[in-house]
Design a protein around this motif. Structure first.
Motif, PDB file in Angstrom:
ATOM      1  N   THR A 123       5.181   4.149   1.751  1.00 59.81           N
ATOM      2  CA  THR A 123       4.885   2.486   0.873  1.00 59.81           C
ATOM      3  C   THR A 123       5.190   1.624   2.076  1.00 59.81           C
ATOM      4  OG1 THR A 123       5.346   3.276  -0.950  1.00 59.81           O
ATOM      5  CG2 THR A 123       5.137   1.248  -0.784  1.00 59.81           C
ATOM      6  N   LYS A 175      -6.895   0.110   4.892  1.00 61.20           N
ATOM      7  CA  LYS A 175      -4.991   0.643   3.614  1.00 61.20           C
ATOM      8  C   LYS A 175      -5.432  -0.314   1.999  1.00 61.20           C
ATOM      9  CE  LYS A 175      -2.135   2.380   7.018  1.00 61.20           C
ATOM     10  NZ  LYS A 175      -2.467   4.150   6.447  1.00 61.20           N
ATOM     11  N   LYS A 221      -2.109   0.194  -4.393  1.00 58.38           N
ATOM     12  CA  LYS A 221      -2.566  -0.938  -3.744  1.00 58.38           C
ATOM     13  C   LYS A 221      -1.976  -2.069  -4.217  1.00 58.38           C
ATOM     14  CE  LYS A 221      -7.061  -0.546  -3.360  1.00 58.38           C
ATOM     15  NZ  LYS A 221      -7.306   1.087  -3.565  1.00 58.38           N
ATOM     16  N   ALA A 247       0.769  -1.065   0.321  1.00 55.04           N
ATOM     17  CA  ALA A 247       0.211  -0.122  -0.481  1.00 55.04           C
ATOM     18  C   ALA A 247       1.007   1.459   0.147  1.00 55.04           C
ATOM     19  CB  ALA A 247      -0.821   0.052   1.651  1.00 55.04           C
ATOM     20  N   SER A 248       0.611   2.282  -0.704  1.00 54.55           N
ATOM     21  CA  SER A 248       2.161   3.430  -1.465  1.00 54.55           C
ATOM     22  C   SER A 248       0.469   4.701  -1.419  1.00 54.55           C
ATOM     23  CB  SER A 248       2.232   2.782  -2.628  1.00 54.55           C
ATOM     24  OG  SER A 248       3.242   3.869  -2.095  1.00 54.55           O
ATOM     25  N   THR A 249       1.231   5.766  -0.679  1.00 51.99           N
ATOM     26  CA  THR A 249       0.415   7.367  -0.859  1.00 51.99           C
ATOM     27  C   THR A 249       0.982   7.754  -2.443  1.00 51.99           C
ATOM     28  OG1 THR A 249       1.803   8.389   0.563  1.00 51.99           O
ATOM     29  CG2 THR A 249       0.203   7.361   1.580  1.00 51.99           C
ATOM     30  N   ASP A 286      -8.747   3.930   3.715  1.00 55.85           N
ATOM     31  CA  ASP A 286      -8.348   5.413   3.792  1.00 55.85           C
ATOM     32  C   ASP A 286      -7.756   5.783   2.408  1.00 55.85           C
ATOM     33  OD1 ASP A 286      -5.500   6.793   4.488  1.00 55.85           O
ATOM     34  OD2 ASP A 286      -4.934   5.297   4.989  1.00 55.85           O
ATOM     35  N   ARG A 301      -6.682  -2.070  10.170  1.00 50.55           N
ATOM     36  CA  ARG A 301      -5.723  -1.251   9.711  1.00 50.55           C
ATOM     37  C   ARG A 301      -5.273  -1.186   8.213  1.00 50.55           C
ATOM     38  NH1 ARG A 301      -5.787  -2.532  14.900  1.00 50.55           N
ATOM     39  NH2 ARG A 301      -6.260  -0.904  16.958  1.00 50.55           N
ATOM     40  N   LEU A 302      -4.797  -2.486   8.403  1.00 47.53           N
ATOM     41  CA  LEU A 302      -3.767  -2.749   7.486  1.00 47.53           C
ATOM     42  C   LEU A 302      -4.940  -2.813   5.885  1.00 47.53           C
ATOM     43  CD1 LEU A 302      -1.370  -3.501   5.143  1.00 47.53           C
ATOM     44  CD2 LEU A 302      -1.636  -5.542   5.955  1.00 47.53           C
ATOM     45  N   ALA A 318       0.372  -0.194  13.203  1.00 50.21           N
ATOM     46  CA  ALA A 318      -0.286   1.313  12.404  1.00 50.21           C
ATOM     47  C   ALA A 318       0.187   2.475  13.160  1.00 50.21           C
ATOM     48  CB  ALA A 318      -2.111   0.764  12.805  1.00 50.21           C
ATOM     49  N   SER A 320      -6.225   8.351   1.906  1.00 49.43           N
ATOM     50  CA  SER A 320      -4.324   8.783   1.627  1.00 49.43           C
ATOM     51  C   SER A 320      -3.315   7.243   0.664  1.00 49.43           C
ATOM     52  CB  SER A 320      -3.304   8.798   2.498  1.00 49.43           C
ATOM     53  OG  SER A 320      -3.560   7.545   3.467  1.00 49.43           O
ATOM     54  N   ILE A 321      -4.389   6.635   0.973  1.00 47.37           N
ATOM     55  CA  ILE A 321      -3.798   5.499  -0.741  1.00 47.37           C
ATOM     56  C   ILE A 321      -4.011   5.695  -1.917  1.00 47.37           C
ATOM     57  CG2 ILE A 321      -3.207   2.691  -0.200  1.00 47.37           C
ATOM     58  CD1 ILE A 321      -2.115   4.169   2.180  1.00 47.37           C
TER      59      ILE A 321
END
Length: 291
Positions: free
Chosen positions: A183, A87, A98, A28-30, A92, A83-84, A171, A94-95
């Motif tokens: 990431t 994402k 993925k 998962a990356s922003t 989420d 939490r994972l 998290a 912000s992600i």
């Protein structure tokens, strides 16, 4: 009869062991990175995809998580790693990128991933022992690798609770990052199975047909039928891509073929030929006789 039963037992054992030796992978990356999710891939293919995805060094922080001793069935519920899961499931905001692979055949070595980032992105490494429960209050500026090493999950019934606690720990580490460009590379390895999972029993019965019995136990009651991919839960962090480019091209080709066939049939059906065209012209023959 004896040999056929032995063959069936061996075939069933091979199928079970094939999915025992696999474990999931998550990214998962922003940032916008090239990702390629799949149901099953080899470890070499996953590493190759990571090399192409991270070659541009899109993030300031790379959280490389090593979680040994898990299976895809451990993530069958949203409570296992909420939490994972948020994402990976798009909750989420912000992600932006993925990637997930349900079954990775073969190991993805975390040290190879870290070596890749150190070489291409010149990133420094900060090691965090997940079993200690402690982590730095802040991290130095990137590019930096946050190496999170979790212990192997327990084989007892508390493994789900343990996985959830590790998820909360991860998290908290991500919340401590000084940059919003990060990431998460979540690497797992297959869990170990007790030697009693598959046992060959020899009975004292004289019949040769009953001399071999194979007991194939289910992994754990909380895991469900993890040995069969068709019976696994669909709550894994996987967004299946049903409308792929190949399917799109196939539909386009089928549509063009149907259009051509419709035009051809319409053209043939529009032809109007009088019935007299199939009759012989007797008038010309009669005139020739008169001459």
């Amino acid at each position: 009869m004896h040999f056929s039963r032995v063959g069936l037992v061996a075939l069933g054992a091979a199928a079970v062991n094939a999915f025992r030796d696999t474990s999931p992978f998550f990214l998962a990356s922003t940032s916008e990175v090239l990702t390629n999710s799949a149901y099953i891939q080899t470890g070499a293919s996953v590493l190759e995809n990571l090399s192409s995805s991270l070659s541009t060094c899109p993030s300031d922080y790379y959280v490389v998580v090593n979680q040994p001793g898990v299976h895809a069935s451990d993530f069958s519920t949203r409570k296992s790693a909420p939490r994972l899961g948020a994402k990976m499931l798009g909750k989420d905001s912000s992600i932006r990128s993925k990637m997930s692979v349900d079954e990775v055949a073969g190991l993805v070595e975390p040290k190879q991933v870290k070596a890749l980032l150190e070489t291409k992105c010149k990133a420094q490494t900060t090691v965090i022992d997940g079993s200690s429960g402690s982590y730095p209050s802040s991290f130095e500026k990137g590019p930096r690798i946050i190496d999170v090493e979790f212990p192997m999950l327990s084989l007892e019934s508390d493994r789900a609770q343990q996985l959830s606690e590790f998820d909360g720990f991860l998290a908290d580490v991500v919340d401590r990052l000084d940059s919003s460009k990060y990431t998460i590379i979540y690497i797992t390895s297959p869990r170990e199975f007790p030697e009693t999972d598959s046992v060959i029993y020899e009975t004292s019965e004289p019949s040769y047909q009953d001399s071999l019995h194979m007991e194939m136990k289910r992994d754990y009651s909380a895991s469900g039928s993890s040995s069969s991919p068709s019976n696994r839960s669909t709550s894994l962090f996987e967004e299946y891509q049903y409308f792929t480019p190949g399917i799109f091209m196939g539909l386009m080709a089928t549509f063009l073929f149907l259009m051509i066939m419709y035009i051809g049939i319409s053209a043939l059906s529009s032809l109007e030929i009088p019935y007299a065209a199939f009759e012989k012209d007797e008038s010309a023959k009669f005139q020739n006789k008169q001459q």
